[in-house]
Design a protein around this motif. Structure first.
Motif: not given
Ligand code: ATP
Length: 429
Positions: A19, A70, A165
């Motif tokens: 994280d 996402g 994320g």
């Molecule tokens: P996306 O459009 O990429 O899906 P999202 O907001 O849904 O964006 P997540 O699906 O939660 O993001 O996470 C996508 C990627 O971002 C994860 O696989 C990881 O590589 C990275 N990530 C997510 N949360 C963290 C965090 N707290 N710390 C570091 N990297 C993170």
């Protein structure tokens, strides 16, 4: 003002990714003057996200959420936030255009999957944040809430920030859009600044005794101690209305602490013993050679981790066996036989031999027992001799008895060797 961070993602809970967003956001929030008392991690489960979000809203003026924005089924942050805030998701037409444009730019000629458009939904009343590096827009929500304070109800502003994320999307969004927005909307701005003073050769309790009067909790500046491997950090944290006011608060206390702790403070903030020693060698135009037995090259490794160390580091040799000590440094066979390989006499002979053979200004030699084997009742694990010699036949040898496992003993020996060199360069020994 209290802020807290919620990191969303099953992969975080399972330990599949680290994280780093929470670490980044904690540092950023403190810099802006927020108190961060809570950080939570929750998996991609709507009920649990709602639960933790409700708790955060009940205690913090700013809640920053990362992840789950996402387009896939497990990205449910938007839904959970909308549910808790009782703000239905509404489509934001501008986001449809933006998401489509971004997709066409990065995947020209491809049909955008329909589910990407789910990202154009925002809780009613929320403002969106542009994503330059992905399709998921961030969200910024400001709302008025009632707060009960000493039997009086007041209306305060509460902020909710929701970020994608991936760190490469989150960080520019935070820095370029959220920070300016928060600064604009927060009435009172507090700056928090730190200064770390680095101490070597003193125990935590000895430092505590010297500066106890500064260490009251909730004081400004706040002074705390943090023990690292072979050194202690004194951390001075100041809060003020501006950076310069915070600097002033820090320097007034720093001056007194430096006076009390004296030369045991070897540097500040990002300084390391090897960088401090390296700078001093360079400024005095001196050259160093190192002969290592029990540290196995660790001192040379640390010194050469500093860019530009070739200015002052001539060589490092690992003389692990008795034969190597004799062949490469000219340590007499009789010295080793009479006093042992781990002895003051051998350490001094190693350092003198090094200086003589390399024709270098300063030579450092280390010999010891890192364990867990190889010890005798009069030569226990952790016994280490560190000798320093110079071209003018100056010699100094210090005996140490370190506690710890093999790696820790090696690290402590390297730390003391660098400190002995530092003290020599400061003419303290
Ligand atoms: P996306 O459009 O990429 O899906 P999202 O907001 O849904 O964006 P997540 O699906 O939660 O993001 O996470 C996508 C990627 O971002 C994860 O696989 C990881 O590589 C990275 N990530 C997510 N949360 C963290 C965090 N707290 N710390 C570091 N990297 C993170």
């Amino acid at each position: 003002m209290q802020a807290e961070i919620i990191s969303i993602g099953t992969e975080l809970i399972l330990g599949q990714i680290i994280d780093t967003n929470a670490v980044y956001l904690s540092q950023q929030l403190q810099r802006l003057g927020f108190d961060v008392f809570h950080r939570s991690t929750v998996d991609d489960n709507e009920q649990r996200i709602c639960d933790i979000f409700r708790v955060a809203l009940s205690r913090s003026a700013l809640v920053v959420i990362s992840g789950g924005l996402g387009p896939t089924k497990d990205d449910i942050t938007r839904d959970a936030v909308a549910k808790v805030l009782k703000s239905p998701l509404v489509i934001e037409p501008k986001l449809i255009t933006m998401i489509t444009q971004y997709f066409n730019r990065v995947r020209p000629g491809h049909q955008m999957p329909k589910n990407n458009l789910l990202q154009a939904y925002v809780p009613k009343g929320a403002e969106y944040l542009l994503n330059q590096r992905g399709t998921a827009p961030g969200l910024f929500i400001e709302k008025k809430v009632s707060k009960l304070n000493q039997k009086r109800v007041s209306r305060i502003n509460q902020f909710i920030v929701i970020l994608p994320g991936p760190p490469r999307e989150l960080q520019p969004m935070w820095e370029n859009q959220v920070v300016p927005e928060l600064k604009k909307r927060m009435k009172q701005q507090t700056v928090i600044k730190y200064r770390v003073l680095k101490v070597v050769g003193m125990s935590e309790s000895a430092i505590d005794e010297q500066i106890q009067d500064f260490m009251a909790p909730e004081s400004n500046p706040e002074v705390g101690l943090m023990a690292a491997l072979g050194e202690i950090d004194i951390r001075i944290t100041a809060r003020a209305k501006s950076e310069s006011a915070a600097d002033k608060i820090i320097s007034s206390v720093e001056r007194v602490i430096r006076k009390r702790i004296g030369n045991a403070i070897f540097g500040a903030d990002n300084d390391t013993l090897e960088s401090v020693v390296g700078n001093r060698l360079r400024s005095k135009n001196l050259h160093l050679a190192v002969a290592e037995s029990c540290t196995g090259g660790l001192i040379s490794h640390r010194i050469t981790n500093i860019p530009g160390s070739s200015d002052y580091f001539e060589r490092g040799i690992v003389v692990y066996s008795n034969k190597a000590k004799q062949d490469l440094l000219g340590v007499p066979k009789e010295t080793i036989k009479k006093y042992g390989a781990v002895s003051e006499q051998t350490a001094i002979s190693m350092a003198l031999g090094l200086v003589k053979r390399t024709r270098i200004n300063i030579g450092i030699a280390v010999t010891g027992i890192a364990g867990p084997t190889g010890w005798t009742p009069d030569k226990p694990v952790g016994l280490v001799y560190i000798a320093l010699a110079n071209a003018n036949q100056y010699q100094n040898c210090v005996k140490y008895k370190f506690i710890g496992d093999r790696e820790l003993i090696k690290w402590r020996a390297s730390q003391e060797a660098l400190n002995l060199l530092r003290r020599y360069l400061l003419k303290l020994c």
